[in-house]
Motif scaffolding. Structure first.
Motif, PDB file in Angstrom:
ATOM      1  N   ARG A  47       0.814  -1.215   0.000  1.00  0.00           N
ATOM      2  CA  ARG A  47       0.000   0.000   0.000  1.00  0.00           C
ATOM      3  C   ARG A  47       0.852   1.271   0.000  1.00  0.00           C
ATOM      4  N   ILE A  48       2.177   1.128   0.011  1.00  0.00           N
ATOM      5  CA  ILE A  48       3.053   2.302   0.046  1.00  0.00           C
ATOM      6  C   ILE A  48       3.350   2.744  -1.377  1.00  0.00           C
ATOM      7  N   ALA A  49       2.797   3.880  -1.770  1.00  0.00           N
ATOM      8  CA  ALA A  49       3.036   4.419  -3.113  1.00  0.00           C
ATOM      9  C   ALA A  49       3.956   5.621  -3.097  1.00  0.00           C
ATOM     10  N   SER A  50       4.162   6.223  -1.913  1.00  0.00           N
ATOM     11  CA  SER A  50       5.016   7.400  -1.799  1.00  0.00           C
ATOM     12  C   SER A  50       5.362   7.600  -0.335  1.00  0.00           C
ATOM     13  N   PRO A  51       6.317   8.467  -0.029  1.00  0.00           N
ATOM     14  CA  PRO A  51       6.634   8.736   1.379  1.00  0.00           C
ATOM     15  C   PRO A  51       5.438   9.246   2.172  1.00  0.00           C
ATOM     16  N   ALA A  52       4.470   9.854   1.509  1.00  0.00           N
ATOM     17  CA  ALA A  52       3.281  10.316   2.227  1.00  0.00           C
ATOM     18  C   ALA A  52       2.560   9.161   2.899  1.00  0.00           C
ATOM     19  N   ASP A  53       2.608   7.983   2.279  1.00  0.00           N
ATOM     20  CA  ASP A  53       1.964   6.816   2.870  1.00  0.00           C
ATOM     21  C   ASP A  53       2.706   6.335   4.108  1.00  0.00           C
ATOM     22  N   ILE A  69       9.306  -5.292   4.824  1.00  0.00           N
ATOM     23  CA  ILE A  69      10.400  -4.918   3.920  1.00  0.00           C
ATOM     24  C   ILE A  69      11.538  -5.922   4.040  1.00  0.00           C
ATOM     25  N   ARG A  70      11.856  -6.311   5.264  1.00  0.00           N
ATOM     26  CA  ARG A  70      12.953  -7.256   5.469  1.00  0.00           C
ATOM     27  C   ARG A  70      12.628  -8.604   4.823  1.00  0.00           C
ATOM     28  N   THR A  71      11.401  -9.059   4.969  1.00  0.00           N
ATOM     29  CA  THR A  71      10.977 -10.309   4.336  1.00  0.00           C
ATOM     30  C   THR A  71      11.087 -10.208   2.818  1.00  0.00           C
ATOM     31  N   THR A  72      10.672  -9.070   2.279  1.00  0.00           N
ATOM     32  CA  THR A  72      10.742  -8.858   0.836  1.00  0.00           C
ATOM     33  C   THR A  72      12.188  -8.878   0.351  1.00  0.00           C
ATOM     34  N   LEU A  73      13.084  -8.234   1.081  1.00  0.00           N
ATOM     35  CA  LEU A  73      14.492  -8.226   0.690  1.00  0.00           C
ATOM     36  C   LEU A  73      15.082  -9.631   0.682  1.00  0.00           C
ATOM     37  N   LEU A  74      14.741 -10.421   1.693  1.00  0.00           N
ATOM     38  CA  LEU A  74      15.272 -11.784   1.764  1.00  0.00           C
ATOM     39  C   LEU A  74      14.784 -12.622   0.587  1.00  0.00           C
ATOM     40  N   ALA A  75      13.497 -12.506   0.261  1.00  0.00           N
ATOM     41  CA  ALA A  75      12.965 -13.248  -0.881  1.00  0.00           C
ATOM     42  C   ALA A  75      13.586 -12.758  -2.186  1.00  0.00           C
ATOM     43  N   MET A 121      11.590   1.147  -2.502  1.00  0.00           N
ATOM     44  CA  MET A 121      10.303   0.558  -2.141  1.00  0.00           C
ATOM     45  C   MET A 121       9.333   1.611  -1.618  1.00  0.00           C
ATOM     46  N   LEU A 122       9.853   2.574  -0.870  1.00  0.00           N
ATOM     47  CA  LEU A 122       9.001   3.568  -0.223  1.00  0.00           C
ATOM     48  C   LEU A 122       8.680   4.762  -1.115  1.00  0.00           C
ATOM     49  N   THR A 123       9.244   4.779  -2.313  1.00  0.00           N
ATOM     50  CA  THR A 123       9.005   5.903  -3.224  1.00  0.00           C
ATOM     51  C   THR A 123       8.346   5.424  -4.515  1.00  0.00           C
ATOM     52  N   GLY A 124       7.438   4.456  -4.365  1.00  0.00           N
ATOM     53  CA  GLY A 124       6.603   4.052  -5.493  1.00  0.00           C
ATOM     54  C   GLY A 124       7.105   2.897  -6.315  1.00  0.00           C
ATOM     55  N   ARG A 125       8.168   2.226  -5.864  1.00  0.00           N
ATOM     56  CA  ARG A 125       8.749   1.161  -6.680  1.00  0.00           C
ATOM     57  C   ARG A 125       8.751  -0.184  -5.963  1.00  0.00           C
ATOM     58  N   ALA A 126       7.865  -0.371  -5.005  1.00  0.00           N
ATOM     59  CA  ALA A 126       7.843  -1.619  -4.238  1.00  0.00           C
ATOM     60  C   ALA A 126       7.569  -2.828  -5.121  1.00  0.00           C
ATOM     61  N   ALA A 127       6.748  -2.654  -6.161  1.00  0.00           N
ATOM     62  CA  ALA A 127       6.398  -3.792  -7.019  1.00  0.00           C
ATOM     63  C   ALA A 127       7.624  -4.378  -7.697  1.00  0.00           C
ATOM     64  N   ALA A 128       8.645  -3.575  -7.902  1.00  0.00           N
ATOM     65  CA  ALA A 128       9.865  -4.059  -8.544  1.00  0.00           C
ATOM     66  C   ALA A 128      10.645  -5.001  -7.640  1.00  0.00           C
ATOM     67  N   LEU A 130       8.673  -6.890  -5.178  1.00  0.00           N
ATOM     68  CA  LEU A 130       7.666  -7.868  -4.779  1.00  0.00           C
ATOM     69  C   LEU A 130       7.303  -8.834  -5.890  1.00  0.00           C
ATOM     70  N   ASP A 131       7.347  -8.370  -7.127  1.00  0.00           N
ATOM     71  CA  ASP A 131       6.861  -9.152  -8.263  1.00  0.00           C
ATOM     72  C   ASP A 131       8.041  -9.569  -9.138  1.00  0.00           C
ATOM     73  N   PRO A 132       8.387 -10.857  -9.199  1.00  0.00           N
ATOM     74  CA  PRO A 132       9.523 -11.292 -10.016  1.00  0.00           C
ATOM     75  C   PRO A 132       9.442 -10.849 -11.464  1.00  0.00           C
ATOM     76  N   ASP A 133       8.238 -10.685 -12.000  1.00  0.00           N
ATOM     77  CA  ASP A 133       8.097 -10.256 -13.387  1.00  0.00           C
ATOM     78  C   ASP A 133       8.528  -8.802 -13.583  1.00  0.00           C
ATOM     79  N   ARG A 134       8.715  -8.073 -12.471  1.00  0.00           N
ATOM     80  CA  ARG A 134       9.052  -6.653 -12.571  1.00  0.00           C
ATOM     81  C   ARG A 134      10.435  -6.338 -11.990  1.00  0.00           C
ATOM     82  N   PHE A 135      11.201  -7.378 -11.660  1.00  0.00           N
ATOM     83  CA  PHE A 135      12.502  -7.149 -11.040  1.00  0.00           C
ATOM     84  C   PHE A 135      13.403  -6.258 -11.893  1.00  0.00           C
ATOM     85  N   SER A 136      13.283  -6.346 -13.191  1.00  0.00           N
ATOM     86  CA  SER A 136      14.187  -5.600 -14.069  1.00  0.00           C
ATOM     87  C   SER A 136      13.796  -4.135 -14.225  1.00  0.00           C
TER      88      SER A 136
END
Length: 729
Positions: A47-53, A69-75, A121-128, A130-136
């Motif tokens: 749900r974090i799309a920007s620092p405002a969130d 965030i830590r879980t996401t980094l490990l994965a 992750m906190l500035t609108g790029r978390a999906a990159a 979280l989602d393996p299809d968007r890692f690049s």
């Protein structure tokens, strides 16, 4: 700090692992039950799309966000790889920064910026993440093209304070209309050892005004911490920030210490205290590198990684660990190399994590040839007290293993992330009669350009440089090695050797490091471009060298050899073309090291392949023979600082075309020198002026473009070179 490769990976992005990792399917299993769902709104991070969130979260939700965030980094580390360890340690600090400050009005500059994954992750790029299809979708470093929250493209180290000083200077000059609020430099993870960081501290204290320097002290660099400043820093940590001397106070800077660098509430309070401050201040935070990795201590004889699942029994997933305060930094935790078995704390392996898909793969060229060089130098230590290997902080990724460092003792020096110092230091060793070997990555050597000119070359210092990762690669735009030939080969007095086999590589190393006073030695510094993937692949599979099969005869070591006459077929004779070097500064005894090698004699077309492009030369020659009946002359120049004029003159007879291939920048590079030679030595008989075609890279920055795509873009494929050759007939 350190580099990225084709998938946004660091310069230590080898997919090679060794030892226990070769026998381990996964290093630390992450149960699917704690892996964040890509689109599940019950997870805070999604749900974090920007620092405002981040600002909108309740105070008691910040720890849960850090946990996710830590879980996401490990994965992410298991699936994609990257600078996971430094980011795990920065989770709480980054959340606190965006909780307190107002990016992008408040400018946050992440030093080296491999610490910026959480920021992204906190500035609108978390999906990159979280989602393996968007890692690049994102690089491993900050990049303003990705987000307005990223201030600079930064892939090297130590510059954040200087950059922040510049931002603050403009803000203070322009006043309220500047649009800039607080300026924050985030430095650490070894980058404070860079000389430019001290230059920035010096300027910040003099400049004054609002400037917040967050020093992330995780007690590590890429390998261990090296340098006299680390003792006082340890005493500051032990004393809760009160010990003297305090190097920041010594610069005239205000100073605050936060021991709980992985406590988000403590960090929020610390940053709120310095927000809108009217003078420069250093906020020294003590973090745990790799916080969230398995905290079990690793032993030298450990054969398997922990199979226990990651359990987050603390509020943010940081485990207690004893993996700190080793007696000698280079021991780290006895991990063999820098890319497997990452752990919390003092762990070299946590600097760069390879994805699980890389486990069991053979060594990449850096490690393969790096180990080979160290194995060749080590037996000489007992008899040559002045022989010293110098690594500016990147030993493991270049095959300088823990075991080698232990055995080498004083013959190995890690200077920290200090390329300029490392080269000047080596020049001092050489001046005293020692034999220094400086080893690091091509793109990092750019930082020592002045020292290469002044201390090394102008002083004719007998320094040997091992230039790793030179040439084209799929790296990010801050770590390309495509410019090393244009840099090194055009420095007066430098000999740049470009071997195309392990045998030549070791011969070049032996020649360059021959003890002072030995016969047949270079007159000054020598740079050896460590072979890359194309060479290593050909050594592992001789069919990739279809002309020679990798079987190259030794060249005679003659000091003066004649220009060949044309053979009856209109070609040249390998028996007579030996070539004398067109550089009078090289004494006669050393000339054989700079002779070009003719590996196949032919007519009509001569193909000269430099370094990593040499296998392409043989493959193109084979295609010309198979498809057009043309037997091309194939030449390995072996070096790129001088032209073998005898070989070039010999090619006038029976050759209408001379083709140069190089896997680096074409403009200002090596191939253009061959073109210039024939243009400047035009003869009246037009039939004896061969046409020259140069193949190489455009003068451009590329960002994570695959090597195969780059070769297609630059015409460095068999099909494209062959088509260009035949089109001209």
């Amino acid at each position: 700090m350190r580099s990225a490769s084709g998938n946004g990976f660091d310069s230590s992005d080898s997919f090679a692992v060794s030892g226990a990792a070769e026998r381990t399917a996964r290093l630390h299993d992450i149960p699917p039950s704690i892996t964040p769902s890509h689109g599940d709104d019950s997870h805070l991070l999604s749900r974090i799309a920007s620092p405002a969130d981040v600002k909108a979260l309740a105070p008691n939700e910040l720890a849960e966000l850090c946990r996710e965030i830590r879980t996401t980094l490990l994965a992410y580390g298991h699936q994609h790889g990257g600078h996971i360890g430094s980011n795990l340690g920065m989770v709480e600090a980054t959340v606190a920064l965006h909780r307190v400050f107002d990016s992008p009005r408040d400018r946050i500059v992440f030093d080296v910026s491999h610490q910026s994954y959480v920021h992204k992750m906190l500035t609108g790029r978390a999906a990159a993440y979280l989602d393996p299809d968007r890692f690049s979708e994102v690089t491993g470093f900050t990049n303003p093209d990705e987000s307005k929250h990223d201030q600079f493209v930064l892939g090297h180290t130590g510059t954040s304070i200087s950059l922040a000083c510049g931002l603050a200077k403009t803000r203070d000059m322009e006043g309220p209309n500047s649009g800039i609020g607080n300026v924050i430099a985030v430095i650490g993870d070894g980058s404070l050892s860079s000389g430019v960081a001290f230059e920035g501290l010096n300027n910040a204290a003099e400049q004054g005004g609002n400037l917040i320097i967050v020093f992330n002290d995780n007690e590590m660099s890429i390998a261990g911490d090296f340098g006299g400043m680390y003792g006082p820093l340890a005493r500051l940590r032990a004393s809760g920030g009160t010990a003297q001397p305090n190097l920041f106070n010594a610069f005239g800077l205000d100073y605050r210490y936060v021991e709980a660098g992985n406590d988000v509430s403590a960090l929020v309070a610390a940053f709120e205290e310095v927000r809108d401050i009217d003078h420069p201040v250093v906020v020294h935070i003590h973090t745990l590198k790799g916080a969230g990795y398995d905290g079990e201590e690793t032993h030298a004889d450990r054969q398997t990684a922990s199979a226990s699942p990651v359990s987050f029994d603390s509020p943010t997933g940081v485990h207690p660990t004893d993996n700190v305060n080793h007696s000698e930094p280079w021991h780290s935790d006895h991990c063999n190399l820098s890319d497997h078995e990452p752990h919390e704390g003092q762990c070299e392996a946590s600097h760069w994590q390879n994805p699980d898909a890389a486990i069991g793969k053979p060594d990449d060229p850096r490690k393969h040839y790096g180990k080979m060089a160290m194995a060749a130098l080590e037996p000489r230590f007992a008899a040559e007290p002045g022989l010293v290997v110098i690594s500016p902080a990147t030993p493991g990724s270049n095959g300088i293993t823990h075991e080698f460092r232990e055995r080498a003792g004083a013959h190995y020096v890690d200077t920290g992330i200090t390329e300029s110092h490392a080269v000047a230091y080596a020049a001092g060793i050489a001046r005293a009669g020692g034999t220094p070997v400086v080893a690091t990555t091509a793109s990092f050597f750019q930082r020592a350009y002045d020292q290469f000119f002044q201390e090394m070359s102008l002083n004719r210092s007998r320094v040997t440089v091992l230039d790793f990762l030179g040439g084209l690669s799929g790296s990010d735009n801050t770590h390309s090695g495509a410019y090393d030939v244009t840099m090194f080969s055009n420095i007066p007095g430098v000999t740049m050797l470009v071997p195309t086999s392990a045998r030549d590589y070791l011969a070049d190393l032996a020649w360059a490091t021959a003890p002072a006073g030995s016969a047949d030695t270079p007159a000054g510094p020598a740079v050896i471009r460590v072979p890359g993937e194309a060479i290593l692949a050909a050594e592992r599979d001789a069919t990739l060298l279809p002309v020679t099969g990798g079987q190259i005869a030794d060249r005679p070591q003659s000091a003066s050899l004649p220009v060949s006459a044309s053979s009856a077929s209109g070609g040249i004779s390998a028996a007579t073309v030996r070539g004398t070097v067109s550089v009078t500064a090289q004494h006669a005894g050393a000339r054989h090291m700079l002779d070009w090698r003719v590996n196949q004699t032919g007519s009509h077309v001569a193909i000269i392949g430099l370094g990593n492009a040499y296998p392409l030369a043989e493959q193109t020659a084979a295609a010309l023979s198979d498809d057009y009946g043309i037997t091309a002359t194939v030449i390995d120049p072996r070096q790129c600082t001088s032209l073998d004029s005898d070989v070039l003159e010999s090619l006038r007879d029976g050759h209408q075309q001379v083709i140069t291939l190089e896997d680096g920048q074409l403009e200002g590079g090596w191939g253009e020198k061959v073109t210039a030679y024939y243009a400047n030595h035009h003869v009246s008989d037009g039939s004896r002026n061969p046409r020259v075609l140069n193949f190489g890279a455009a003068k451009e920055f590329t960002d994570r473009v695959s090597l195969g795509e780059l070769n297609e873009r630059y015409g460095l494929t068999v099909e494209q070179v062959t088509e260009a050759i035949t089109r001209c007939f």
